[in-house]
Structure formats: C-alpha cells, structure tokens
Motif scaffolding. Sequence first.
Motif, PDB file in Angstrom:
ATOM      1  N   ASP A 139      59.827  90.053  37.884  1.00  0.00           N
ATOM      2  CA  ASP A 139      59.989  89.337  39.148  1.00  0.00           C
ATOM      3  C   ASP A 139      60.840  90.103  40.156  1.00  0.00           C
ATOM      4  OD1 ASP A 139      62.406  89.153  37.851  1.00  0.00           O
ATOM      5  OD2 ASP A 139      62.633  86.975  38.101  1.00  0.00           O
ATOM      6  N   SER A 140      61.058  91.378  39.916  1.00  0.00           N
ATOM      7  CA  SER A 140      61.878  92.180  40.818  1.00  0.00           C
ATOM      8  C   SER A 140      61.200  92.341  42.177  1.00  0.00           C
ATOM      9  CB  SER A 140      62.123  93.569  40.210  1.00  0.00           C
ATOM     10  OG  SER A 140      62.738  94.426  41.149  1.00  0.00           O
ATOM     11  N   PRO A 141      61.989  92.334  43.251  1.00  0.00           N
ATOM     12  CA  PRO A 141      61.420  92.591  44.579  1.00  0.00           C
ATOM     13  C   PRO A 141      61.072  94.067  44.784  1.00  0.00           C
ATOM     14  CG  PRO A 141      63.802  92.343  44.730  1.00  0.00           C
ATOM     15  CD  PRO A 141      63.419  91.991  43.316  1.00  0.00           C
ATOM     16  N   ILE A 142      61.485  94.909  43.868  1.00  0.00           N
ATOM     17  CA  ILE A 142      61.192  96.345  43.970  1.00  0.00           C
ATOM     18  C   ILE A 142      59.734  96.575  43.581  1.00  0.00           C
ATOM     19  CG2 ILE A 142      61.757  98.646  43.086  1.00  0.00           C
ATOM     20  CD1 ILE A 142      64.599  97.578  42.539  1.00  0.00           C
ATOM     21  N   LYS A 143      58.946  97.031  44.542  1.00  0.00           N
ATOM     22  CA  LYS A 143      57.523  97.275  44.313  1.00  0.00           C
ATOM     23  C   LYS A 143      57.162  98.754  44.407  1.00  0.00           C
ATOM     24  CE  LYS A 143      57.028  92.787  44.330  1.00  0.00           C
ATOM     25  NZ  LYS A 143      56.866  92.047  43.043  1.00  0.00           N
ATOM     26  N   SER A 144      58.066  99.551  44.932  1.00  0.00           N
ATOM     27  CA  SER A 144      57.789 100.971  45.120  1.00  0.00           C
ATOM     28  C   SER A 144      59.104 101.744  45.045  1.00  0.00           C
ATOM     29  CB  SER A 144      57.131 101.210  46.480  1.00  0.00           C
ATOM     30  OG  SER A 144      58.061 100.970  47.528  1.00  0.00           O
ATOM     31  N   PHE A 145      59.025 103.052  45.017  1.00  0.00           N
ATOM     32  CA  PHE A 145      60.242 103.870  45.002  1.00  0.00           C
ATOM     33  C   PHE A 145      61.018 103.704  46.307  1.00  0.00           C
ATOM     34  CE2 PHE A 145      58.175 105.869  41.424  1.00  0.00           C
ATOM     35  CZ  PHE A 145      59.214 106.312  40.637  1.00  0.00           C
ATOM     36  N   LYS A 146      60.326 103.523  47.405  1.00  0.00           N
ATOM     37  CA  LYS A 146      61.014 103.332  48.684  1.00  0.00           C
ATOM     38  C   LYS A 146      61.925 102.112  48.651  1.00  0.00           C
ATOM     39  CE  LYS A 146      60.192 103.136  53.680  1.00  0.00           C
ATOM     40  NZ  LYS A 146      61.225 102.128  53.936  1.00  0.00           N
ATOM     41  N   ASP A 147      61.537 101.111  47.866  1.00  0.00           N
ATOM     42  CA  ASP A 147      62.337  99.884  47.760  1.00  0.00           C
ATOM     43  C   ASP A 147      63.647 100.098  47.019  1.00  0.00           C
ATOM     44  OD1 ASP A 147      60.348  98.478  49.085  1.00  0.00           O
ATOM     45  OD2 ASP A 147      59.368  97.812  47.227  1.00  0.00           O
ATOM     46  N   LEU A 148      63.850 101.293  46.456  1.00  0.00           N
ATOM     47  CA  LEU A 148      65.098 101.556  45.732  1.00  0.00           C
ATOM     48  C   LEU A 148      66.285 101.769  46.674  1.00  0.00           C
ATOM     49  CD1 LEU A 148      63.916 103.971  42.883  1.00  0.00           C
ATOM     50  CD2 LEU A 148      64.448 101.533  42.704  1.00  0.00           C
ATOM     51  N   GLU A 149      66.037 101.947  47.962  1.00  0.00           N
ATOM     52  CA  GLU A 149      67.142 102.086  48.915  1.00  0.00           C
ATOM     53  C   GLU A 149      68.085 100.891  48.781  1.00  0.00           C
ATOM     54  OE1 GLU A 149      65.801 102.500  52.894  1.00  0.00           O
ATOM     55  OE2 GLU A 149      65.076 104.550  52.650  1.00  0.00           O
ATOM     56  N   GLY A 150      69.382 101.172  48.624  1.00  0.00           N
ATOM     57  CA  GLY A 150      70.381 100.112  48.516  1.00  0.00           C
ATOM     58  C   GLY A 150      70.478  99.494  47.135  1.00  0.00           C
ATOM     59  N   THR A 151      69.796 100.052  46.139  1.00  0.00           N
ATOM     60  CA  THR A 151      69.835  99.503  44.784  1.00  0.00           C
ATOM     61  C   THR A 151      70.580 100.435  43.836  1.00  0.00           C
ATOM     62  OG1 THR A 151      67.788 100.545  43.991  1.00  0.00           O
ATOM     63  CG2 THR A 151      67.570  98.455  45.203  1.00  0.00           C
ATOM     64  N   THR A 152      70.796  99.947  42.618  1.00  0.00           N
ATOM     65  CA  THR A 152      71.426 100.733  41.562  1.00  0.00           C
ATOM     66  C   THR A 152      70.396 101.009  40.470  1.00  0.00           C
ATOM     67  OG1 THR A 152      73.610  99.781  41.976  1.00  0.00           O
ATOM     68  CG2 THR A 152      73.257 100.785  39.830  1.00  0.00           C
ATOM     69  N   VAL A 153      70.270 102.274  40.095  1.00  0.00           N
ATOM     70  CA  VAL A 153      69.288 102.681  39.089  1.00  0.00           C
ATOM     71  C   VAL A 153      70.028 103.269  37.888  1.00  0.00           C
ATOM     72  CG1 VAL A 153      67.308 104.159  38.581  1.00  0.00           C
ATOM     73  CG2 VAL A 153      67.574 103.168  40.873  1.00  0.00           C
ATOM     74  N   GLY A 154      69.725 102.765  36.714  1.00  0.00           N
ATOM     75  CA  GLY A 154      70.328 103.278  35.490  1.00  0.00           C
ATOM     76  C   GLY A 154      69.533 104.442  34.934  1.00  0.00           C
ATOM     77  N   LEU A 155      70.222 105.501  34.557  1.00  0.00           N
ATOM     78  CA  LEU A 155      69.603 106.698  34.002  1.00  0.00           C
ATOM     79  C   LEU A 155      70.273 107.062  32.681  1.00  0.00           C
ATOM     80  CD1 LEU A 155      69.608 109.033  37.169  1.00  0.00           C
ATOM     81  CD2 LEU A 155      67.826 107.415  36.474  1.00  0.00           C
ATOM     82  N   PRO A 156      69.574 107.786  31.802  1.00  0.00           N
ATOM     83  CA  PRO A 156      70.211 108.234  30.558  1.00  0.00           C
ATOM     84  C   PRO A 156      71.215 109.355  30.787  1.00  0.00           C
ATOM     85  CG  PRO A 156      67.989 109.082  30.713  1.00  0.00           C
ATOM     86  CD  PRO A 156      68.145 108.115  31.844  1.00  0.00           C
ATOM     87  N   ALA A 157      71.101 110.056  31.902  1.00  0.00           N
ATOM     88  CA  ALA A 157      72.037 111.127  32.250  1.00  0.00           C
ATOM     89  C   ALA A 157      71.925 111.379  33.743  1.00  0.00           C
ATOM     90  CB  ALA A 157      71.732 112.405  31.468  1.00  0.00           C
ATOM     91  N   LEU A 158      73.012 111.777  34.351  1.00  0.00           N
ATOM     92  CA  LEU A 158      73.030 112.034  35.788  1.00  0.00           C
ATOM     93  C   LEU A 158      72.867 113.520  36.082  1.00  0.00           C
ATOM     94  CD1 LEU A 158      75.984 109.723  36.897  1.00  0.00           C
ATOM     95  CD2 LEU A 158      73.536 109.186  36.835  1.00  0.00           C
ATOM     96  N   GLY A 159      72.223 113.808  37.210  1.00  0.00           N
ATOM     97  CA  GLY A 159      72.173 115.171  37.705  1.00  0.00           C
ATOM     98  C   GLY A 159      71.029 116.018  37.223  1.00  0.00           C
ATOM     99  N   GLY A 160      70.158 115.472  36.377  1.00  0.00           N
ATOM    100  CA  GLY A 160      69.096 116.280  35.796  1.00  0.00           C
ATOM    101  C   GLY A 160      67.710 115.942  36.301  1.00  0.00           C
ATOM    102  N   THR A 161      66.715 116.220  35.472  1.00  0.00           N
ATOM    103  CA  THR A 161      65.317 116.061  35.860  1.00  0.00           C
ATOM    104  C   THR A 161      64.974 114.625  36.212  1.00  0.00           C
ATOM    105  OG1 THR A 161      64.748 117.886  34.371  1.00  0.00           O
ATOM    106  CG2 THR A 161      62.948 116.515  35.146  1.00  0.00           C
TER     107      THR A 161
END
Length: 335
Positions: A139-161
């Motif tokens: 049910d997320s309002p995020i429908k595309s990568f552009k919608d990630l502006e202003g959001t927080t994204v969890g990654l397994p590691a920062l700074g890489g691929t």
Amino acid sequence: MPKRTRTPLGRFSVALVTLAVAAPVAACGSGASSTAVAGDGTGKITVLRSNSALFEPLYIAQQQGYFKDAGLDVTIKTGAQDTSQNAPSVLNGEAQFAMTDSSGFLKGAAKNMPIRIATGLESATTKTDPTDGLMVKKDSPIKSFKDLEGTTVGLPALGGTIQFIVEYMVEKEGGDPSKVKFVALPTSSLGDAAKSGKTDAVYSFGAFYAAAKADGLKVIGNGMNDLPGITQGVLFSTQKYLSENAATAKKFINAVAKANTYANAHPEAVKAIQTKYTQLSADYIKNEQVPYYDKNIDKTVMRTVITKMHQYELLSSTPKDDAIYWDQAPTITGG
C-alpha cells in the motif's frame, strides 16, 4: 545538485562486494612479480573468492580440470568478510587474484591503487529475471524511483553498487537522487524494515529478496537489470603481476571463461557448489534462478557507472580505462 554528507561505507554484503580503500593499503607493495612454480612445473595461483556468491566458476574450473589442463595449480580461498582486506593481500602477493564488484573495484582505482580487472564473472542481463530490487509495502504511495525523493531507503551497505543503482534510477526517471536518504541495515532485517515502516523502501537481493517478495512486499523496477551490462563480479590482480606473468594470467582467465560456459549449461553444477560452499537454504538453492556468467566487461556501461558514481559523490575521482583494465582483459564496447 546540492552537496550532501555521505555516510561511511558499510561492510561487504552477499554478492555485491565493496572494496573499501583503507589507509594501510597505501603502504602495501605493488604485488609479487613472479609466479610460484609447483614441484611438477605448474604455475601456482591463489585466488580470494567472495564469501557467498558468484564464485561458482572457480570451483567448476577446478572440478572439471580446466586449471590442471592449463598447467595451473590453483588454490581457492575465502576472502575477508570486509573486502578492504583483500586488496592488501593481492598487493602483498599473498594472493594473485581476488573477487569484487564494479563499484568495489572502482573505489580502489579512484585512489590510484595499482590493480587491474583481469576478467569478468557476471554482469546484469535481461537474459535472467531480477533477483534483486527496490521493495516497498503493497500500500506504499511509492510507485516509481522518482517517488523516492524525500524518503528513506534501507540498504545492506552504503556507498556501493546498490546505492549507485538506486540513485541512477531516481535520476533516470526525472528525480533528484540527492533528496533520498540512505541508511544501512542488516541484510536479514531489510524486509521487516519496509513492512514495519522503519524505512519507506529497501533494496534487497538473493534469498532475502525472494523471502521479502513472498512475504508481500512490492517490487519496483528490475533491479540491476535496469542497467544491463553493469559488472557484478570481476577478478582483479595487480598491474605488476599481470605485466610480468601475462602468459600464466591468460591461462587462468581462459580456464575461468571455460568454467563460465560450463556453468551456464549445467545449472545443477552451480547448485551443487552453492550447497557445499554457502549457507543458503536447500529450498532456496533448489528453486532459485542461477546467474548467467559472462567473462566480458562492457566498457561503455562501466564508463557510465564511473561518471555517475563521481557525480553522486560515491567515487573520489574518475579513473581512466588504462587504470582499470588489464590490456588482455575481455572487454567489449556496448551499452
């Protein structure tokens, strides 16, 4: 694009290795200059593999006798969990080759480390379905990568691929990647972070991606396959070793190339190696899609990665091709 503060690099995660450039590397030598020779006259090589994936062709080359047929005595060792420790091992001559991914290697090249890519192992391709990607609640309002502006994204590691591909896709879809906040989380908790709302989205891969998808998370995009040709696994060595042992190095990468072909034709062999050398569950190995192995490195795509990683402040410089590839590496110009 506005400047932003970057969080220090995270540690190595499954398949996508980050070769952090540590201060001790600067003090390392430029690599052993000669190939050791076994008692029977074969060339001795030690190669450091990743901890969890994409190393299968190395064992296939060993099992099928490709190394032996080439007159090589190859020892395969598990590399450091933190792959910043693998570069010094190669530079000091403790190993002649080691594995990493494109961004991991480029971080070393950007610091003028005397290392070169000798061959590829795998690149993103539309020949296979995605096994990694951006994930959100249904049910997320995020429908595309552009919608990630202003959001927080969890990654397994920062700074890489992984961070690179998210920023690249945000920009490609017309968004501003500098407006996305990234946080590093344990890989095993990424799915829960998205479901609980701790983060607005996560980027997961492999068994964790499959589990999160089965648990109801929605996938946006096609993961690394959204940039076909991006290198996900390479073997690198030192410039000095490759220059002074070109014949031996060529035999080694040719044997690995034969193993890539064998692996693509025999997925059961890949799964058998995964069963023996990884901690992946038997159920996942049985049902997973095996990678498509490819020796070729697409220089056009790599140049895109270099340019954009520098733009996103993930690389300190933009190394030129002669600081990246061995002159006998199997490169192509595509993109």
